[in-house]
Design a protein around this motif. Structure first.
Motif: not given
Length: 447
Positions: A285-305
């Motif tokens: 966990l301490n080596k992971i930089h970021s995490m998110t769930d694919v929800t906001n407008g799908g992968l298009r929205g989350d990756v863009y944000e």
């Protein structure tokens, strides 16, 4: 139906009070099981209250209208209009706070899945999710999926969820049993993940002024963390990993209203939460930089944000993407011509250095969840791209998320003049900032 809004609209066009009451009584009798005498008395009282509360001026009673309706700007539809509105909140919240000390570690300006403050030497994570509006007639599903959603938002910040809180509103004619079925849905996830539901609120939508059976509500979560995996920690050189996803409230809604009820059961799982639990219990966990769930407008929205927040370019490789969508869900989406990249899949998205990718995948696999590499992060403009057959293409959110029900396909029409609407929305946010500062100044003089 909002009886107060009906009366206000009639008054605005100059209708007589008795005529308004008579027309409103007719509408009420279409919905409520009551006699005409009661409906007429009630309607006259509504007109009286509307008259008494109309024409009030000043900061406490009036607000500057934008002239832009929620639906036409796509608010809540997880697209460019929705994202623009959400970026106004940090402006309002932060106005007048310049130079003040804050214990906020991740604020609303970072557009992350949850907010983070420091207290007692530890990170405290808070988040809240609203139930899917189209699951009003399916309270158990509404409760289950909104609870899973709020837990996801805590987990992806690297937090261990410790408490849940619930808020539920049912319109005046709704069956009381909705409260219990909704709570049962919450309780299933609560019990399975060992996160207690500790408080909440139960009200009617609009009190006496909204008739019908509509239900809405939300579930919030509090978590604690030592290492925060916020979006802004994404760095050039990172790789992107994504788990399989079967969707949640959005996919369940698409299935119900498009004639695929058998697909709903595919969304009743805890895979995302179990994968996060495994990561939280691992040193990786301490080596992971970021995490998110694919929800906001799908992968298009989350990756863009994510790219915009982290000030870098994210490149998604299409090769593995379809294999990460649950087969029955993907089959339904294809049959309905719903873009699977623009709809909430409830998959876990992780950014981390390449050298720890295999370790992360192995930890997630230990929870029975498939995860694959599906992209990378590079220096460049704050945008997102998709690699298709060796060609780098734009990968941006649409004005709204993919239209996933028959009604949404009809309502999913393009904006009139988006730039013009944005200017009006921004002006109304500016007005709210001005009001906030004026009221603070009044209170400072008193205290």
């Amino acid at each position: 139906m909002d009886v107060e809004e009906f009366a206000r609209r009639e008054r605005k066009i100059g209708a007589n009070g008795d005529d308004i009451a008579a027309k409103l009584a007719d509408r009420i009798l279409e919905i409520k099981n009551c006699d005409r005498k009661y409906a007429l008395e009630f309607s006259k009282a509504v007109v009286t209250e509307v008259d008494n509360s109309s024409g009030l001026n000043g900061d406490f009673f009036d607000y500057e209208k934008s002239g832009i309706r929620m639906g036409e700007f796509g608010v809540g539809s997880r697209g460019t209009g929705d994202f623009f509105v959400h970026r106004q909140f940090p402006r309002i919240i932060g106005a007048g706070a310049e130079g003040k000390e804050s214990n906020t570690a991740v604020g609303v300006d970072e557009m992350d899945d949850a907010g983070v403050v420091k207290a007692g030497g530890q990170y405290i994570i808070t988040t809240v999710d609203g139930m899917h509006s189209r699951l009003s007639d399916f309270p158990f599903l509404a409760g289950f999926h909104v609870t899973r959603a709020t837990l996801r938002d805590a987990y992806v910040m690297g937090a261990k969820p410790v408490a849940l809180l619930s808020d539920i509103h049912v319109a005046d004619d709704g069956d009381v049993a909705k409260l219990f079925d909704y709570t049962a849905g919450i309780a299933v996830v609560s019990d399975m993940m060992n996160v207690p539901l500790v408080s909440g609120s139960t009200l009617r939508i609009g009190g006496d002024m909204v008739i019908g059976e509509r239900m809405t509500g939300c579930v919030g979560c509090v978590g604690v963390a030592n290492h925060v995996t916020k979006r802004s920690a994404t760095k050039p050189g990172d790789i992107l990993l994504m788990t399989e996803g079967a969707g949640g409230g959005t996919i369940a809604t698409a299935a119900i209203y498009s004639g695929y009820p058998q697909v709903v059961e595919k969304t009743i799982n805890l895979s995302f939460l179990k994968a996060c639990e495994a990561l939280l219990n691992s040193p990786v966990l301490n080596k992971i930089h970021s995490m998110t769930d694919v929800t906001n407008g799908g992968l298009r929205g989350d990756v863009y944000e994510m790219a915009e927040t982290a000030k870098c370019r994210i490149v998604v490789e299409e090769e593995n993407l379809r294999s990460l969508v649950e087969p029955e869900v993907l089959k339904m989406l294809d049959a309905l011509k719903i873009d699977y990249l623009g709809v909430s899949l409830d998959a876990l998205l992780v950014t981390a250095p390449p050298e720890v990718a295999d370790e992360i995948i192995a930890v997630v696999k230990s929870a029975g969840v498939v995860m694959k590499k599906m992209g990378y992060v590079v220096d460049g403009p704050s945008d997102s791209k998709i690699l298709r057959s060796g060609e780098l293409c734009d990968f941006v959110p649409a004005f709204r998320e993919s239209a996933y029900t028959p009604v949404k396909k009809v309502a999913d029409k393009p904006a009139y003049d988006f730039d013009e609407m944005k200017a009006k929305v921004k002006a109304s946010a500016d007005a709210a900032i001005g009001k906030k500062l004026r009221v603070i100044e009044k209170l400072k003089k008193r205290y």
